[in-house]
Enzyme design. Sequence first.
Site, PDB file in Angstrom:
ATOM      1  N   CYS A 107      23.546  89.564  17.261  1.00  0.00           N
ATOM      2  CA  CYS A 107      23.919  89.104  15.921  1.00  0.00           C
ATOM      3  C   CYS A 107      22.639  88.683  15.192  1.00  0.00           C
ATOM      4  CB  CYS A 107      24.845  87.898  16.045  1.00  0.00           C
ATOM      5  SG  CYS A 107      24.015  86.527  16.897  1.00  0.00           S
ATOM      6  N   HIS A 168      21.031  77.575  19.793  1.00  0.00           N
ATOM      7  CA  HIS A 168      22.248  76.768  19.880  1.00  0.00           C
ATOM      8  C   HIS A 168      22.112  75.398  19.223  1.00  0.00           C
ATOM      9  CE1 HIS A 168      21.646  79.512  23.305  1.00  0.00           C
ATOM     10  NE2 HIS A 168      22.804  79.968  22.878  1.00  0.00           N
ATOM     11  N   GLU A 220      25.386  73.992  22.431  1.00  0.00           N
ATOM     12  CA  GLU A 220      25.686  73.822  20.998  1.00  0.00           C
ATOM     13  C   GLU A 220      26.547  72.576  20.792  1.00  0.00           C
ATOM     14  OE1 GLU A 220      27.406  77.249  18.909  1.00  0.00           O
ATOM     15  OE2 GLU A 220      28.428  75.837  17.578  1.00  0.00           O
ATOM     16  N   THR A 257      30.741  77.423  17.204  1.00  0.00           N
ATOM     17  CA  THR A 257      30.699  78.699  16.472  1.00  0.00           C
ATOM     18  C   THR A 257      31.216  79.890  17.286  1.00  0.00           C
ATOM     19  OG1 THR A 257      28.437  79.046  17.209  1.00  0.00           O
ATOM     20  CG2 THR A 257      28.730  78.032  15.045  1.00  0.00           C
ATOM     21  N   CYS A 287      31.702  81.719  13.867  1.00  0.00           N
ATOM     22  CA  CYS A 287      30.789  82.495  13.025  1.00  0.00           C
ATOM     23  C   CYS A 287      31.283  83.927  12.835  1.00  0.00           C
ATOM     24  CB  CYS A 287      29.383  82.474  13.623  1.00  0.00           C
ATOM     25  SG  CYS A 287      29.231  83.554  15.039  1.00  0.00           S
ATOM     26  N   SER A 315      27.239  82.645  28.504  1.00  0.00           N
ATOM     27  CA  SER A 315      27.383  82.994  27.094  1.00  0.00           C
ATOM     28  C   SER A 315      28.830  82.800  26.662  1.00  0.00           C
ATOM     29  CB  SER A 315      26.954  84.444  26.874  1.00  0.00           C
ATOM     30  OG  SER A 315      27.347  84.873  25.604  1.00  0.00           O
ATOM     31  N   SER A 316      29.068  81.802  25.844  1.00  0.00           N
ATOM     32  CA  SER A 316      30.438  81.469  25.434  1.00  0.00           C
ATOM     33  C   SER A 316      31.098  82.633  24.695  1.00  0.00           C
ATOM     34  CB  SER A 316      30.399  80.223  24.543  1.00  0.00           C
ATOM     35  OG  SER A 316      31.611  80.040  23.883  1.00  0.00           O
ATOM     36  N   ASN A 317      30.382  83.220  23.744  1.00  0.00           N
ATOM     37  CA  ASN A 317      31.039  84.276  22.953  1.00  0.00           C
ATOM     38  C   ASN A 317      31.360  85.490  23.818  1.00  0.00           C
ATOM     39  OD1 ASN A 317      29.102  86.702  21.998  1.00  0.00           O
ATOM     40  ND2 ASN A 317      27.869  84.885  22.339  1.00  0.00           N
ATOM     41  N   SER A 359      24.506  87.849  22.376  1.00  0.00           N
ATOM     42  CA  SER A 359      23.167  87.616  22.938  1.00  0.00           C
ATOM     43  C   SER A 359      22.718  88.740  23.879  1.00  0.00           C
ATOM     44  CB  SER A 359      23.152  86.277  23.687  1.00  0.00           C
ATOM     45  OG  SER A 359      24.267  86.191  24.546  1.00  0.00           O
TER      46      SER A 359
HETATM   47  O1  0CN Z   1      25.408  83.815  24.209  1.00  0.00           O
HETATM   48  P1  0CN Z   1      24.788  83.039  23.141  1.00  0.00           P
HETATM   49  O2  0CN Z   1      23.355  82.688  23.275  1.00  0.00           O
HETATM   50  O3  0CN Z   1      25.515  81.654  22.893  1.00  0.00           O
HETATM   51  P2  0CN Z   1      27.007  81.156  23.190  1.00  0.00           P
HETATM   52  O4  0CN Z   1      27.946  82.253  22.951  1.00  0.00           O
HETATM   53  O5  0CN Z   1      27.031  80.646  24.593  1.00  0.00           O
HETATM   54  O6  0CN Z   1      27.205  80.026  22.212  1.00  0.00           O
HETATM   55  O7  0CN Z   1      24.991  83.835  21.781  1.00  0.00           O
HETATM   56  C1  0CN Z   1      24.372  83.433  20.604  1.00  0.00           C
HETATM   57  C2  0CN Z   1      25.142  82.408  19.959  1.00  0.00           C
HETATM   58  C3  0CN Z   1      24.747  81.290  19.445  1.00  0.00           C
HETATM   59  C4  0CN Z   1      24.449  80.118  18.905  1.00  0.00           C
HETATM   60 FE1  SF4 Z   2      24.590  82.393  14.929  1.00  0.00          FE
HETATM   61 FE2  SF4 Z   2      25.558  82.116  17.383  1.00  0.00          FE
HETATM   62 FE3  SF4 Z   2      27.016  83.273  15.486  1.00  0.00          FE
HETATM   63 FE4  SF4 Z   2      24.933  84.539  16.449  1.00  0.00          FE
HETATM   64  S1  SF4 Z   2      26.758  83.995  17.600  1.00  0.00           S
HETATM   65  S2  SF4 Z   2      25.468  84.325  14.272  1.00  0.00           S
HETATM   66  S3  SF4 Z   2      23.528  82.851  16.856  1.00  0.00           S
HETATM   67  S4  SF4 Z   2      26.323  81.131  15.521  1.00  0.00           S
END
Ligand code: 0CN
Ligand code: SF4
Length: 401
Positions: A107, A168, A220, A257, A287, A315-317, A359
């Site tokens: 992202c 984060h 975060e 987010t 986000c 990685s949460s997302n 990520s």
């Molecule tokens: O995997 P990420 O580093 O973070 P989380 O999903 O664990 O929050 O992805 C980028 C997101 C941010 C901030």
């Molecule tokens: Fe920002 Fe995290 Fe969303 Fe990526 S995933 S746009 S780093 S808040």
Amino acid sequence: MTPPPGTVLVADELRGLPGAPLACPAAALVDGELRRQGIPTARGPVDVVLSGVDTETTWTTFGGVALAVSVRVADTEARLAAKSTVGAWLAAGGPRTVVLAAPRSFCAGVERAVQVVERELVREPRVYVRKQIVHNTHVVADLESRGAVFVDELAEVPPSSTVVFSAHGVSPAVRSDADARSLRVIDATCPLVTKVHAEARRFAARGDTVILIGHAGHEEVDGTLGEVPDMRLVQSVADVSAVAVPDPTRVSYLTQTTLAVDETVSIIDALRARFPALRGPGSDDICYATTNRQNALRGVADRTELVLVVGSSNSSNSQRLVELASRQGTPAYLIEDVGSIRPQWLMGVRAVGLTAGASAPPRLVDEVVAALGGLGAVSVEEHETTRETIEFTLPSAVRGS
Ligand code: 0CN
Ligand code: SF4
């Protein structure tokens, strides 16, 4: 190449057959499965002609590619593992469709954070980063190999050095600590996380109790919680009934987010049922990248028998993507990279869904597609729900470099 003693030589190319050498795109799959069994592996060309009394080579070809391993006959354990592993991957072979979710992978916030470190590495041979810049082991290892030093605590950063804060975000206490240690800070916090911090301060300043919806222990969440004393953390609908507030008419919520969109809606609904005057940030703070990746995967999971999500376990997302597909009834696995894929997941599966967390580098997705092409013909389709064009400006400290 002769297999080193005790080691399975996994072919990345098969030689010695009539015609040109054959590529072995599935080598990474075979390699990963053997390593999981504790069998040492090496990668290199395997020549069927060299196979003889000392060396046993197992190979097969299909559709212009090959699958081959070579091992010393005396290495009984490695030989048995090699044979069963090749057998397992052959059983998982066959033509299939790979449906790519789009958007997927990096992202804008991750691109920016990685660029911050890369640009600083151009100026300095060693760059300190507090925590993982983003939650991905490949990104971290790559930057480490180029001079980045990842630390858990600011105490590990030499006085007066430069330190980068991760995507984060950090709590105000961490910023004060950096000041007290005379560190030069470059802040790679995603602007969308910074926005949540600003909301926390704004909501508290108007006299509200602030409730953060998020996962305990996530970086975060730790950073956002640090903005306001006594911020409450709610992780699930079940937590809502236990929240104690001094004035139920003055309550605001925020969210992490990178949450699951549908679960978060349920939590906000439960909060609103308890606190009808609840105020928040519009809809939520999830986000655009998290939302888009979930929306895209929903359609992919519907038409596939297996979903693979490239991403690291912290990685949460990425984790939320696995859960989303599983909730839709499609078996889903989080994979660090192509080497994490298991043959039994693919057995009889003709349609594979593939995505990556925000990520996870795009090249890891390409590697999965290439490796699956080593098990039979692969046709690739893309399920695109939106196109992302958002970009964030870099922090001024690295903008000119
Ligand atoms: O995997 P990420 O580093 O973070 P989380 O999903 O664990 O929050 O992805 C980028 C997101 C941010 C901030
Ligand atoms: Fe920002 Fe995290 Fe969303 Fe990526 S995933 S746009 S780093 S808040």
